[in-house]
Design a protein around this motif. Structure first.
Motif, PDB file in Angstrom:
ATOM      1  N   ILE A  70      48.663  45.567  -9.783  1.00 69.96           N
ATOM      2  CA  ILE A  70      48.149  44.985 -11.029  1.00 69.96           C
ATOM      3  C   ILE A  70      46.624  44.933 -11.005  1.00 69.96           C
ATOM      4  CG2 ILE A  70      47.987  42.818 -12.334  1.00 69.96           C
ATOM      5  CD1 ILE A  70      51.001  42.387 -11.607  1.00 69.96           C
ATOM      6  N   ALA A  71      46.050  44.478  -9.902  1.00 68.56           N
ATOM      7  CA  ALA A  71      44.589  44.366  -9.808  1.00 68.56           C
ATOM      8  C   ALA A  71      43.923  45.725  -9.998  1.00 68.56           C
ATOM      9  CB  ALA A  71      44.189  43.764  -8.463  1.00 68.56           C
ATOM     10  N   LEU A  72      44.430  46.725  -9.308  1.00 70.27           N
ATOM     11  CA  LEU A  72      43.804  48.047  -9.375  1.00 70.27           C
ATOM     12  C   LEU A  72      44.015  48.716 -10.736  1.00 70.27           C
ATOM     13  CD1 LEU A  72      44.622  49.288  -5.768  1.00 70.27           C
ATOM     14  CD2 LEU A  72      42.468  48.327  -6.639  1.00 70.27           C
ATOM     15  N   LYS A  73      45.206  48.577 -11.290  1.00 69.20           N
ATOM     16  CA  LYS A  73      45.519  49.230 -12.562  1.00 69.20           C
ATOM     17  C   LYS A  73      44.788  48.596 -13.743  1.00 69.20           C
ATOM     18  CE  LYS A  73      49.368  50.786 -15.382  1.00 69.20           C
ATOM     19  NZ  LYS A  73      50.817  50.929 -15.482  1.00 69.20           N
ATOM     20  N   HIS A  74      44.593  47.278 -13.681  1.00 70.12           N
ATOM     21  CA  HIS A  74      44.032  46.565 -14.827  1.00 70.12           C
ATOM     22  C   HIS A  74      42.604  46.061 -14.603  1.00 70.12           C
ATOM     23  CE1 HIS A  74      47.730  46.689 -17.152  1.00 70.12           C
ATOM     24  NE2 HIS A  74      48.347  46.504 -16.003  1.00 70.12           N
ATOM     25  N   GLY A  75      41.995  46.441 -13.489  1.00 74.62           N
ATOM     26  CA  GLY A  75      40.595  46.121 -13.259  1.00 74.62           C
ATOM     27  C   GLY A  75      40.310  44.663 -12.926  1.00 74.62           C
TER      28      GLY A  75
ATOM     29  N   ARG B 173      43.214  25.668  -4.291  1.00 76.34           N
ATOM     30  CA  ARG B 173      42.827  26.906  -4.995  1.00 76.34           C
ATOM     31  C   ARG B 173      42.688  28.009  -3.964  1.00 76.34           C
ATOM     32  NH1 ARG B 173      43.678  28.959  -9.439  1.00 76.34           N
ATOM     33  NH2 ARG B 173      42.720  27.316 -10.661  1.00 76.34           N
ATOM     34  N   TRP B 174      43.390  29.110  -4.207  1.00 73.61           N
ATOM     35  CA  TRP B 174      43.336  30.307  -3.376  1.00 73.61           C
ATOM     36  C   TRP B 174      42.955  31.477  -4.267  1.00 73.61           C
ATOM     37  CZ3 TRP B 174      44.390  30.388   1.875  1.00 73.61           C
ATOM     38  CH2 TRP B 174      44.916  29.201   2.409  1.00 73.61           C
ATOM     39  N   ALA B 175      42.270  32.472  -3.709  1.00 69.12           N
ATOM     40  CA  ALA B 175      41.892  33.647  -4.510  1.00 69.12           C
ATOM     41  C   ALA B 175      41.751  34.866  -3.615  1.00 69.12           C
ATOM     42  CB  ALA B 175      40.591  33.401  -5.252  1.00 69.12           C
ATOM     43  N   ARG B 176      42.039  36.005  -4.211  1.00 72.13           N
ATOM     44  CA  ARG B 176      41.778  37.285  -3.565  1.00 72.13           C
ATOM     45  C   ARG B 176      40.771  38.021  -4.428  1.00 72.13           C
ATOM     46  NH1 ARG B 176      45.727  42.245  -1.817  1.00 72.13           N
ATOM     47  NH2 ARG B 176      44.032  43.567  -1.080  1.00 72.13           N
ATOM     48  N   ILE B 177      39.769  38.574  -3.750  1.00 70.80           N
ATOM     49  CA  ILE B 177      38.685  39.283  -4.436  1.00 70.80           C
ATOM     50  C   ILE B 177      38.751  40.762  -4.051  1.00 70.80           C
ATOM     51  CG2 ILE B 177      36.176  39.399  -4.776  1.00 70.80           C
ATOM     52  CD1 ILE B 177      37.445  36.663  -5.524  1.00 70.80           C
ATOM     53  N   TRP B 178      38.631  41.632  -5.060  1.00 75.31           N
ATOM     54  CA  TRP B 178      38.542  43.077  -4.828  1.00 75.31           C
ATOM     55  C   TRP B 178      37.106  43.491  -5.096  1.00 75.31           C
ATOM     56  CZ3 TRP B 178      42.987  40.827  -6.384  1.00 75.31           C
ATOM     57  CH2 TRP B 178      44.152  41.238  -5.777  1.00 75.31           C
ATOM     58  N   ALA B 179      36.584  44.349  -4.245  1.00 75.81           N
ATOM     59  CA  ALA B 179      35.178  44.782  -4.393  1.00 75.81           C
ATOM     60  C   ALA B 179      35.013  45.735  -5.548  1.00 75.81           C
ATOM     61  CB  ALA B 179      34.716  45.452  -3.113  1.00 75.81           C
TER      62      ALA B 179
ATOM     63  N   PRO C 215      53.606  43.586 -20.369  1.00 77.03           N
ATOM     64  CA  PRO C 215      53.846  44.883 -19.725  1.00 77.03           C
ATOM     65  C   PRO C 215      52.844  45.143 -18.601  1.00 77.03           C
ATOM     66  CG  PRO C 215      53.910  45.087 -22.109  1.00 77.03           C
ATOM     67  CD  PRO C 215      53.439  43.690 -21.805  1.00 77.03           C
ATOM     68  N   ASP C 216      53.342  45.551 -17.478  1.00 72.45           N
ATOM     69  CA  ASP C 216      52.538  45.919 -16.298  1.00 72.45           C
ATOM     70  C   ASP C 216      51.819  44.737 -15.643  1.00 72.45           C
ATOM     71  OD1 ASP C 216      53.281  48.583 -16.632  1.00 72.45           O
ATOM     72  OD2 ASP C 216      51.502  49.031 -17.814  1.00 72.45           O
ATOM     73  N   LEU C 217      52.013  43.511 -16.113  1.00 72.18           N
ATOM     74  CA  LEU C 217      51.363  42.356 -15.510  1.00 72.18           C
ATOM     75  C   LEU C 217      52.366  41.358 -14.924  1.00 72.18           C
ATOM     76  CD1 LEU C 217      48.491  41.559 -18.054  1.00 72.18           C
ATOM     77  CD2 LEU C 217      48.296  42.658 -15.826  1.00 72.18           C
ATOM     78  N   SER C 218      53.655  41.612 -15.111  1.00 75.74           N
ATOM     79  CA  SER C 218      54.667  40.713 -14.563  1.00 75.74           C
ATOM     80  C   SER C 218      55.901  41.522 -14.176  1.00 75.74           C
ATOM     81  CB  SER C 218      55.021  39.618 -15.569  1.00 75.74           C
ATOM     82  OG  SER C 218      55.443  40.162 -16.793  1.00 75.74           O
ATOM     83  N   PHE C 219      56.626  41.021 -13.177  1.00 75.72           N
ATOM     84  CA  PHE C 219      57.772  41.767 -12.655  1.00 75.72           C
ATOM     85  C   PHE C 219      58.776  40.823 -12.015  1.00 75.72           C
ATOM     86  CE2 PHE C 219      54.360  41.567  -9.568  1.00 75.72           C
ATOM     87  CZ  PHE C 219      54.986  41.193  -8.383  1.00 75.72           C
ATOM     88  N   VAL C 220      59.984  41.336 -11.829  1.00 73.54           N
ATOM     89  CA  VAL C 220      61.019  40.601 -11.110  1.00 73.54           C
ATOM     90  C   VAL C 220      61.504  41.462  -9.956  1.00 73.54           C
ATOM     91  CG1 VAL C 220      61.794  39.241 -13.088  1.00 73.54           C
ATOM     92  CG2 VAL C 220      62.903  41.408 -12.591  1.00 73.54           C
ATOM     93  N   GLY C 221      62.006  40.780  -8.933  1.00 74.43           N
ATOM     94  CA  GLY C 221      62.637  41.455  -7.808  1.00 74.43           C
ATOM     95  C   GLY C 221      64.125  41.170  -7.830  1.00 74.43           C
TER      96      GLY C 221
ATOM     97  N   ASN D  62      38.131  38.744 -18.710  1.00 69.40           N
ATOM     98  CA  ASN D  62      37.962  40.078 -18.157  1.00 69.40           C
ATOM     99  C   ASN D  62      37.719  40.022 -16.648  1.00 69.40           C
ATOM    100  OD1 ASN D  62      37.638  42.936 -18.269  1.00 69.40           O
ATOM    101  ND2 ASN D  62      35.435  42.629 -18.077  1.00 69.40           N
ATOM    102  N   GLY D  63      38.576  40.694 -15.882  1.00 71.47           N
ATOM    103  CA  GLY D  63      38.413  40.804 -14.446  1.00 71.47           C
ATOM    104  C   GLY D  63      39.020  39.688 -13.625  1.00 71.47           C
TER     105      GLY D  63
END
Length: 147
Positions: A94-99, A141-147, A40-46, A63-64
């Motif tokens: 997802i990143a913002l809601k789940h930290g 390997r690719w990554a996005r980092i949120w501050a 729930p809240d971590l996967s979706f379909v279009g 965690n994180g």
């Protein structure tokens, strides 16, 4: 594009049908992992005009930190920008809601379009992973980092 929660039936339908590129076809054993991707809240379909276009989500590593995944049908190319925006916005939510402060992804080296896709998602290239794939193929390997 209509967004719905991901269900195991969605993953099974995508794997049973035509994918957007055969390089996107996971190893045969991937199907057994589909139930683990239903979160729930971590996967979706279009869905567009009643057609399943693709599925995406983030699988928590610890965690994180999460590992991004995507499965696209053969309808992705006809709806490329809508899919890209939907996945980018979905990962952001997802990143913002789940930290999550880091969402990473492994993408095939022999598929140059994936570098543009990753950059559009806000990801940075971190390095090569020789023979990482289940078939021995090379990945990046690719990554996005949120501050």
């Amino acid at each position: 594009m209509k967004i719905e929660p991901f269900a195991a039936e969605h993953g099974e339908a995508i794997l049973a049908g035509q994918l957007n590129d055969d390089r996107n076809r996971p190893s045969p054993s991937f199907g057994k992992f589909i139930p683990d991707l239903v979160r729930p809240d971590l996967s979706f379909v279009g869905i567009l005009n009643g057609h399943l276009i693709g599925a995406a989500g983030v699988h928590p590593v610890w965690n994180g930190v999460g590992e991004a995944w995507f499965l696209g049908t053969d309808r992705v190319d006809k709806n490329r920008m809508a899919v890209a925006r939907t996945v980018r916005d979905g990962f952001e939510t997802i990143a913002l809601k789940h930290g999550f402060w880091r969402i990473q992804a492994a993408m095939r080296s022999d598929w140059p379009h994936l570098a543009r896709w990753a950059k559009y998602l806000g990801m940075t290239h971190e390095g090569s992973m020789p023979r990482y794939g289940a078939d021995g193929s090379d990945y990046e390997r690719w990554a996005r980092i949120w501050a």
